[in-house]
Design an enzyme around this catalytic site. Structure first.
Site, PDB file in Angstrom:
ATOM      1  N   GLU A 127       0.816  -1.209   0.000  1.00 32.18           N
ATOM      2  CA  GLU A 127       0.000   0.000   0.000  1.00 32.18           C
ATOM      3  C   GLU A 127       0.852   1.263   0.000  1.00 32.18           C
ATOM      4  O   GLU A 127       0.485   2.269  -0.597  1.00 32.18           O
ATOM      5  CB  GLU A 127      -0.927   0.015   1.223  1.00 32.18           C
ATOM      6  CG  GLU A 127      -1.976  -1.079   1.232  1.00 32.18           C
ATOM      7  CD  GLU A 127      -3.055  -0.855   0.187  1.00 32.18           C
ATOM      8  OE1 GLU A 127      -3.226   0.297  -0.276  1.00 32.18           O
ATOM      9  OE2 GLU A 127      -3.720  -1.842  -0.183  1.00 32.18           O
ATOM     10  N   ASP A 136      -4.946   8.054  -4.004  1.00 34.80           N
ATOM     11  CA  ASP A 136      -4.030   6.976  -4.373  1.00 34.80           C
ATOM     12  C   ASP A 136      -3.858   6.993  -5.898  1.00 34.80           C
ATOM     13  O   ASP A 136      -4.383   7.879  -6.572  1.00 34.80           O
ATOM     14  CB  ASP A 136      -4.525   5.627  -3.839  1.00 34.80           C
ATOM     15  CG  ASP A 136      -5.744   5.088  -4.571  1.00 34.80           C
ATOM     16  OD1 ASP A 136      -6.228   5.746  -5.519  1.00 34.80           O
ATOM     17  OD2 ASP A 136      -6.224   4.009  -4.202  1.00 34.80           O
TER      18      ASP A 136
END
Length: 274
Positions: A127, A136
């Site tokens: 992540e 993201d």
């Protein structure tokens, strides 16, 4: 990274942590809350975009843009889950009329709620860490190690911003039981998984979302009794796309998950935690 709105070998968005959800945001401009789970029921009230609602339970009803889940709110009426930002196309609360969050092999709750350090480290590495909320790679607002924001500026996060790597790991630890719950709810009693296998699958669910995991061939094959190592080696690498293209980060993550899955361990995690 969370992956949104892709089908088949691609992936969808992630779920939230608390099974009896509180404070999920409405994402439609004006959304009707109805007396039953469908568009044919009468409108009891309306919600505006950005308004927070609690979800007491969920059930199926009229499909709205491919999602047939309806959320019963704290006001006692039903709103199409499509218009509620829960972070997943799957269940985030118990099914209406039931006492558990989704019938699976471990409805008794005897599976491991958390995962081992190898799994936590795999997720954290995959992540990446951000100390403050930011989009993201596919534009979804996240913070820490892949926590998908449920409110504006991730207001639901109890830790002070900027996060440290320590509080980021604590937030990740807070989030993970949601995904083990999903996984346990979708598997029957046939798969017997050790802690490394359980951790690898939890990483996968954390990434692709509870809704995608529920309908996946991977889960179906495990429930048929196929060899878990074979299933993982063949099915996990298929989940490598986002935005209609293969992402090297997902290829790397899937390979790490397969490697962890195949790492022998005597500690059992599902259906019973030892």
């Amino acid at each position: 990274m969370k992956i949104a709105a892709i089908t088949a070998a691609a992936v969808l968005v992630i779920g939230s942590f608390i099974p009896s959800a509180s404070g999920y945001s409405i994402k439609g401009d004006v959304v009707n809350c109805r007396s039953g789970p469908g568009t044919s029921y009468g409108v009891k009230k309306t919600y505006k975009k950005g308004q927070n609602v609690s979800i007491s339970c969920q059930t199926t009803g009229t499909s709205v843009s491919g999602n047939n889940i309806w959320d019963k709110t704290g006001d006692g009426c039903y709103v199409a889950d499509y218009y509620v930002y829960t972070g997943t196309n799957g269940y985030v609360a118990k099914k209406c009329g039931s006492t558990s969050g989704g019938g699976g092999g471990s409805s008794s709750g005897s599976y491991c709620k958390k995962i081992n350090s190898a799994g936590v480290n795999l997720i954290a590495k995959s992540e990446g860490f951000v100390s403050r909320p930011k989009p993201d790679p596919i534009g979804l607002p996240t913070v820490g190690y892949g926590h998908l924001c449920q409110k504006k500026n991730c207001a639901e996060v109890k830790y002070k911003f900027p996060l440290t790597t320590t509080t980021g790991k604590q937030l990740l630890s807070d989030d993970l039981p949601k995904y083990t719950k999903c996984l346990a709810g979708y598997l029957n009693s046939k798969p017997k998984l050790n802690d490394n296998q359980w951790a690898a699958l939890t990483s996968w669910v954390f990434n692709v979302g509870c809704g995608n995991a529920k309908t996946s061939t991977l889960v179906k094959r495990l429930n048929k009794g196929d060899n878990p190592n074979t299933v993982a080696a063949q099915e996990l690498p298929k989940w490598r796309m986002a935005g209609g293209r293969v992402l090297q980060g997902l290829v790397t993550r899937r390979a790490a998950e397969v490697k962890l899955f195949k790492t022998a361990s005597s500690k059992q995690a599902y259906p019973k935690c030892s």
